[in-house]
Motif scaffolding. Sequence first.
Motif, PDB file in Angstrom:
ATOM      1  N   TRP A  94       0.873  -1.177   0.000  1.00  0.00           N
ATOM      2  CA  TRP A  94       0.000   0.000   0.000  1.00  0.00           C
ATOM      3  C   TRP A  94       0.905   1.220   0.000  1.00  0.00           C
ATOM      4  O   TRP A  94       1.893   1.271   0.738  1.00  0.00           O
ATOM      5  N   GLY A  95       0.555   2.199  -0.835  1.00  0.00           N
ATOM      6  CA  GLY A  95       1.383   3.387  -0.933  1.00  0.00           C
ATOM      7  C   GLY A  95       0.575   4.664  -0.870  1.00  0.00           C
ATOM      8  O   GLY A  95      -0.654   4.653  -0.997  1.00  0.00           O
ATOM      9  N   VAL A  96       1.290   5.760  -0.677  1.00  0.00           N
ATOM     10  CA  VAL A  96       0.685   7.092  -0.685  1.00  0.00           C
ATOM     11  C   VAL A  96       1.582   8.006  -1.510  1.00  0.00           C
ATOM     12  O   VAL A  96       2.789   7.755  -1.643  1.00  0.00           O
ATOM     13  N   PRO A  97       1.016   9.070  -2.093  1.00  0.00           N
ATOM     14  CA  PRO A  97       1.868  10.038  -2.806  1.00  0.00           C
ATOM     15  C   PRO A  97       2.867  10.678  -1.849  1.00  0.00           C
ATOM     16  O   PRO A  97       2.567  10.872  -0.666  1.00  0.00           O
ATOM     17  N   ASN A  98       4.031  11.011  -2.380  1.00  0.00           N
ATOM     18  CA  ASN A  98       5.099  11.520  -1.520  1.00  0.00           C
ATOM     19  C   ASN A  98       4.812  12.893  -0.929  1.00  0.00           C
ATOM     20  O   ASN A  98       5.513  13.336  -0.024  1.00  0.00           O
ATOM     21  N   TYR A  99       3.781  13.588  -1.436  1.00  0.00           N
ATOM     22  CA  TYR A  99       3.478  14.892  -0.826  1.00  0.00           C
ATOM     23  C   TYR A  99       2.799  14.729   0.531  1.00  0.00           C
ATOM     24  O   TYR A  99       2.619  15.706   1.259  1.00  0.00           O
ATOM     25  N   ILE A 100       2.416  13.510   0.883  1.00  0.00           N
ATOM     26  CA  ILE A 100       1.948  13.234   2.239  1.00  0.00           C
ATOM     27  C   ILE A 100       3.178  12.941   3.090  1.00  0.00           C
ATOM     28  O   ILE A 100       3.917  11.989   2.817  1.00  0.00           O
ATOM     29  N   ALA A 164      -8.425   6.482 -10.161  1.00  0.00           N
ATOM     30  CA  ALA A 164      -8.726   7.058  -8.848  1.00  0.00           C
ATOM     31  C   ALA A 164      -7.480   7.689  -8.239  1.00  0.00           C
ATOM     32  O   ALA A 164      -7.536   8.786  -7.660  1.00  0.00           O
ATOM     33  N   PHE A 165      -6.338   7.010  -8.401  1.00  0.00           N
ATOM     34  CA  PHE A 165      -5.095   7.550  -7.853  1.00  0.00           C
ATOM     35  C   PHE A 165      -4.662   8.811  -8.599  1.00  0.00           C
ATOM     36  O   PHE A 165      -4.337   9.832  -7.981  1.00  0.00           O
ATOM     37  N   GLU A 166      -4.674   8.751  -9.925  1.00  0.00           N
ATOM     38  CA  GLU A 166      -4.187   9.903 -10.697  1.00  0.00           C
ATOM     39  C   GLU A 166      -5.084  11.126 -10.517  1.00  0.00           C
ATOM     40  O   GLU A 166      -4.604  12.261 -10.470  1.00  0.00           O
ATOM     41  N   GLN A 167      -6.388  10.894 -10.409  1.00  0.00           N
ATOM     42  CA  GLN A 167      -7.296  12.013 -10.176  1.00  0.00           C
ATOM     43  C   GLN A 167      -7.026  12.648  -8.814  1.00  0.00           C
ATOM     44  O   GLN A 167      -7.025  13.880  -8.673  1.00  0.00           O
ATOM     45  N   ALA A 168      -6.785  11.811  -7.811  1.00  0.00           N
ATOM     46  CA  ALA A 168      -6.490  12.334  -6.478  1.00  0.00           C
ATOM     47  C   ALA A 168      -5.186  13.132  -6.478  1.00  0.00           C
ATOM     48  O   ALA A 168      -5.106  14.213  -5.878  1.00  0.00           O
ATOM     49  N   VAL A 169      -4.179  12.621  -7.161  1.00  0.00           N
ATOM     50  CA  VAL A 169      -2.886  13.313  -7.217  1.00  0.00           C
ATOM     51  C   VAL A 169      -3.028  14.648  -7.944  1.00  0.00           C
ATOM     52  O   VAL A 169      -2.450  15.663  -7.527  1.00  0.00           O
ATOM     53  N   GLU A 170      -3.799  14.644  -9.014  1.00  0.00           N
ATOM     54  CA  GLU A 170      -4.010  15.891  -9.756  1.00  0.00           C
ATOM     55  C   GLU A 170      -4.594  16.975  -8.859  1.00  0.00           C
ATOM     56  O   GLU A 170      -4.275  18.153  -8.997  1.00  0.00           O
ATOM     57  N   GLN A 171      -5.433  16.554  -7.918  1.00  0.00           N
ATOM     58  CA  GLN A 171      -6.074  17.497  -7.000  1.00  0.00           C
ATOM     59  C   GLN A 171      -5.331  17.605  -5.671  1.00  0.00           C
ATOM     60  O   GLN A 171      -5.818  18.260  -4.752  1.00  0.00           O
ATOM     61  N   GLN A 172      -4.159  16.936  -5.602  1.00  0.00           N
ATOM     62  CA  GLN A 172      -3.334  16.943  -4.385  1.00  0.00           C
ATOM     63  C   GLN A 172      -4.111  16.451  -3.162  1.00  0.00           C
ATOM     64  O   GLN A 172      -3.912  16.923  -2.033  1.00  0.00           O
ATOM     65  N   GLN A 173      -4.981  15.482  -3.383  1.00  0.00           N
ATOM     66  CA  GLN A 173      -5.726  14.880  -2.285  1.00  0.00           C
ATOM     67  C   GLN A 173      -4.891  13.795  -1.613  1.00  0.00           C
ATOM     68  O   GLN A 173      -4.000  13.211  -2.225  1.00  0.00           O
ATOM     69  N   TRP A 174      -5.215  13.526  -0.383  1.00  0.00           N
ATOM     70  CA  TRP A 174      -4.576  12.421   0.318  1.00  0.00           C
ATOM     71  C   TRP A 174      -5.286  11.132  -0.094  1.00  0.00           C
ATOM     72  O   TRP A 174      -6.518  11.042  -0.012  1.00  0.00           O
TER      73      TRP A 174
END
Length: 269
Positions: A94-100, A164-174
């Motif tokens: 399981w991963g999260v974007p690095n901006y978190i 779902a992941f790319e859309q969240a990253v585009e919006q800088q969502q967690w």
Amino acid sequence: MNEHCKKVLTIGVIDLSFHRIMGSIHTHMLRHMGFEVNRIFTPHKDAFDKLKSGEVDMITSAWLPFSDGQIKSEVEKEVPLLELGNHYQPQAFWGVPNYISSNEVAEIDDLKKPHVIRKMKLAIQGICPGAGISQSSVKMMDSYGLHSNGYRFYTGTEECCYGAFEQAVEQQQWVVVPLWKPNFLRLKYPIRELRDPKKIISSNDIAVLLLREDKRDLFTTDQIEQLDRLSFSVDIIEKLDERVSRYNDPLDELCEEFLQAEGILGNRN
């Protein structure tokens, strides 16, 4: 070999993009050996069911011993199987974007922190139900008590998961993404793996070709050895997958060019 005397093999290809890469590589190898090759693209469970019934002669590529180990053992109750190759060493996580920040979310239990729950998308979008990462994710939800904290895990297609992941990253969502190596998303996005202290997801699999033992006599000893020598890095599979999945390179042409460039396709037997 006379075209009318070719031996025929049917490959079961688990219908996910990185498995299609290995399916193409195996197809080229087998055709170069003189086989006529058919491919059936199918979800995980169906692929193993077809292997057991004999509708397919082999599966590319099973992740063993953990991710696909249980379903393989069910097949082996009726059909002996031969494992060939160490194609690459996959890893699910399981991963999260690095901006978190890792100070806020470094491991699975951190997802239950009240301030993290307020920020995080509670829908965790995975891929097909039969995939090892999906089965492990269901266990992860239960073992870490994520349901009681509002999280929900959903299965779907690869594109559901990636979208779902790319859309969240585009919006800088967690967002949390159930992922694996090889995966071309890692080439575009810095994704940090979350620690899994309970070791629900194993990282010690290898990807192999599974061949029914009753089909072994179709091969020479040298051909079996050639298939067993196939080994690639996760990076190579990811790059080939990206070329097909994101740049629309033709799958079979790309893989054939790769094998020729690497000198893997030798003289015909």
